[in-house]
Scaffold this active site. Structure first.
Site, PDB file in Angstrom:
ATOM      1  N   HIS A 183     -69.174 -29.552   0.038  1.00 58.32           N
ATOM      2  CA  HIS A 183     -69.402 -30.915   0.564  1.00 58.32           C
ATOM      3  C   HIS A 183     -68.540 -31.949  -0.157  1.00 58.32           C
ATOM      4  O   HIS A 183     -68.912 -33.118  -0.212  1.00 58.32           O
ATOM      5  CB  HIS A 183     -70.879 -31.324   0.442  1.00 58.32           C
ATOM      6  CG  HIS A 183     -71.833 -30.291   0.941  1.00 58.32           C
ATOM      7  ND1 HIS A 183     -72.318 -30.273   2.229  1.00 58.32           N
ATOM      8  CD2 HIS A 183     -72.385 -29.222   0.318  1.00 58.32           C
ATOM      9  CE1 HIS A 183     -73.136 -29.235   2.377  1.00 58.32           C
ATOM     10  NE2 HIS A 183     -73.199 -28.580   1.235  1.00 58.32           N
ATOM     11  N   SER A 310     -42.637 -45.419  -2.065  1.00 58.65           N
ATOM     12  CA  SER A 310     -42.949 -46.464  -1.099  1.00 58.65           C
ATOM     13  C   SER A 310     -41.827 -47.493  -1.124  1.00 58.65           C
ATOM     14  O   SER A 310     -41.267 -47.784  -2.179  1.00 58.65           O
ATOM     15  CB  SER A 310     -44.271 -47.124  -1.486  1.00 58.65           C
ATOM     16  OG  SER A 310     -44.347 -48.420  -0.931  1.00 58.65           O
ATOM     17  N   LYS A 316     -45.652 -45.871  -6.329  1.00 60.39           N
ATOM     18  CA  LYS A 316     -46.195 -44.808  -5.476  1.00 60.39           C
ATOM     19  C   LYS A 316     -45.404 -43.507  -5.553  1.00 60.39           C
ATOM     20  O   LYS A 316     -44.184 -43.499  -5.646  1.00 60.39           O
ATOM     21  CB  LYS A 316     -46.219 -45.264  -4.000  1.00 60.39           C
ATOM     22  CG  LYS A 316     -47.231 -46.314  -3.653  1.00 60.39           C
ATOM     23  CD  LYS A 316     -48.678 -45.906  -3.912  1.00 60.39           C
ATOM     24  CE  LYS A 316     -49.204 -44.882  -2.947  1.00 60.39           C
ATOM     25  NZ  LYS A 316     -49.331 -45.377  -1.591  1.00 60.39           N
ATOM     26  N   GLU A 323     -48.694 -33.741   3.535  1.00 60.81           N
ATOM     27  CA  GLU A 323     -49.251 -34.489   4.678  1.00 60.81           C
ATOM     28  C   GLU A 323     -48.590 -34.053   5.982  1.00 60.81           C
ATOM     29  O   GLU A 323     -49.243 -33.929   7.019  1.00 60.81           O
ATOM     30  CB  GLU A 323     -49.052 -35.987   4.466  1.00 60.81           C
ATOM     31  CG  GLU A 323     -49.908 -36.552   3.356  1.00 60.81           C
ATOM     32  CD  GLU A 323     -49.541 -37.994   3.053  1.00 60.81           C
ATOM     33  OE1 GLU A 323     -50.337 -38.876   3.377  1.00 60.81           O
ATOM     34  OE2 GLU A 323     -48.444 -38.233   2.507  1.00 60.81           O
TER      35      GLU A 323
END
Ligand code: ARG
Length: 488
Positions: A183, A310, A316, A323
């Protein structure tokens, strides 16, 4: 180079007949089936009908199939040996041109099959006999089976590389203990290696799926014709053997129903399904690495070469590769869905809808190979942040279940032991004291079975060492699994 469709076609009022019904009266090309038509197809018919823009990648398999077909036709005496040789040599030349990018693909000729046959016919007169006892329906089924066999080999290699990279990383992280999650809540401690080896199990199953697709593809449809075979004295065994559609003993493997052979797309669906399974596994792996590389987890560092920055925020470091793997896997389930939907309502046998079977399987292959290769290349650059992992796993609540086991060993029924430890957890929250640091006078009030030795349940090393049965995360089991995967 592909000719622009809208410029490439002129309507014809009357079709003339060249020797092979390919050249129209005024010298323009017409499809090989053009004999009964008085005018050519509309431009939009050509645009909707062409598949050469995507099926030209079948060319090596189409040529292999045609060379085998010529060999078989000569073998049974339908063409001469000279005609066979001329056809095969002409096809070799075309293959060389295609590989060199010097072949002109013409959408007016619809597909890879007619483009190649047309080009051959212009050079080799005997090519007009090549399509004897064959239809594009059994031809495309054959091409695709050859393509699937080769695609499965490539995917298997890529899967093996991902497995090897995961096993290497598992080897390096046998002693890096992290919280395992259910979970997405901290559950129990496991070596990072055990977590990584879970994916190895999945990818190993995927190799079995891919091998099954290859096996299913290994059956020769040639000789099925358009739907009902042929009256000509062909030799199906011969052509199957020529193309390598044989079992382990070299026995030819033939499709057994001509109607099934030209309309069956099960292998397409199985292939797309196997790719979707690989995609789902890669996607879950990616999700884990995306989470683990976040500051909140901080379990791993990803290599610069597979991350991006970024344009606005200088600090970043984004896990783009993972992804994109996660994103591309959506295409794989979509492709499977498309094939299932396309085939579901089709009457037997071949329907032109089936031409649309190729873009999804080609896309599934390309994307699956890309994401496998990307993950295999990225994994060697991943490193565990040992300190952050140790910090996360120091949470004593991760061993609450081991305290239950301690009580069970003291003869408490499991349900009661679970309840007792639940009370300890509640007390720890209430006093804001870590579970293993609760004062013993408080602990002993909860149940008499809790002795001073109860804190030994929080010894992480012992807790893991005790998990020594097959499939468990104990160090010996994990090491044995790594050795196992190194040897397969
Ligand atoms: N390009 C076609 C396909 O892939 C080849 C088969 C054409 N057959 C036909 N009956 N029109 O489906």
């Amino acid at each position: 180079m592909m000719r622009i469709l809208s410029l490439g076609w002129i309507r014809f009022a009357k079709a003339g007949r060249s020797e092979n019904s390919i050249i129209m009266a005024d010298g323009k090309k017409q499809a090989t089936w053009g004999g009964r038509f008085s005018e050519g197809p509309a431009e939009l018919m050509l645009r909707i009908g062409e598949s050469v823009s995507f099926d030209q990648r079948l060319a090596p398999f189409d040529i292999q199939g045609s060379q085998a077909q010529a060999a078989m036709l000569a073998h049974v005496g339908i063409i001469t040996l000279e005609e066979r040789d001329a056809i095969q040599a002409g096809l070799d030349v075309i293959l060389t041109q295609i590989k060199a990018g010097e072949f002109t693909w013409d959408p007016a000729l619809e597909d890879v099959h007619m483009n190649i046959e047309q080009a051959l016919t212009l050079e080799v007169p005997a090519a007009a006999k090549l399509h004897t006892a064959r239809s594009r329906n059994d031809q495309v089924a054959t091409d695709m089976r050859l393509w699937f066999k080769s695609a499965c080999d490539e995917l298997d290699l890529s899967l093996a590389k991902v497995i090897a990279a995961l096993v290497d990383l598992a080897d390096q992280t046998q002693e890096v203990i992290i919280p395992g999650y259910t979970h997405l809540q901290r559950a129990q401690p496991v070596p990072m290696a055990h977590h990584l080896l879970a994916y190895v199990e999945m990818f190993a199953r995927d190799r079995t799926l891919i091998a099954a697709v290859k096996e299913q593809a290994n059956v020769c449809p040639l000789g099925s014709g358009a739907i009902a075979g042929t009256t000509l004295p062909i030799d199906r065994d011969f052509v199957a053997k020529e193309l390598g559609f044989v079992d382990d003993e070299g026995k030819p493997q033939l499709t057994q129903n001509s109607m099934d052979a030209v309309s069956d797309r099960d292998t397409f669906i199985q292939f797309a399904s196997a790719c979707a399974a690989v995609g789902i596994h890669l996607s879950r792996l990616s999700e884990d690495f995306i989470l683990w590389s976040s500051v909140e987890f901080g379990f791993v560092k990803l290599p610069d070469a597979f991350t991006t920055g970024s344009s606005l925020m200088p600090q970043k470091k984004n896990p783009d590769a993972f992804e994109l793997v996660r994103g591309k896997s959506a295409r794989l389930t979509g492709n499977l869905q498309m094939l299932l939907t396309m085939v579901k309502g089709l009457p037997l046998t071949y329907n032109r809808d089936l031409q649309e079977d190729k873009p999804p399987v080609f896309d599934s292959f390309d994307q699956t190979k890309l994401i496998l290769d990307c993950v295999a290349a990225c994994l060697p650059g991943v490193s565990a942040d040992v300190k952050r992992c140790a910090f996360a796993v120091a949470d004593p609540a991760l061993l609450a279940t081991d305290v239950v086991d301690y009580l069970v060993k003291k003869a408490l029924p499991f349900r009661e032991a679970h309840h007792v430890v639940g009370a300890l957890v509640a007390l720890s929250e209430q006093l804001d004291i870590p579970l293993n640091k609760l004062p013993f006078e408080e602990v002993s009030k909860i149940h008499e079975a809790l002795g001073e030795d109860w804190v030994q349940a929080f010894d992480l090393e012992k807790a893991l060492a005790a998990r020594d049965k097959p499939g468990m995360p104990g160090p010996d089991q994990v090491a044995a699994r790594i050795a196992h995967w190194r040897n397969v």
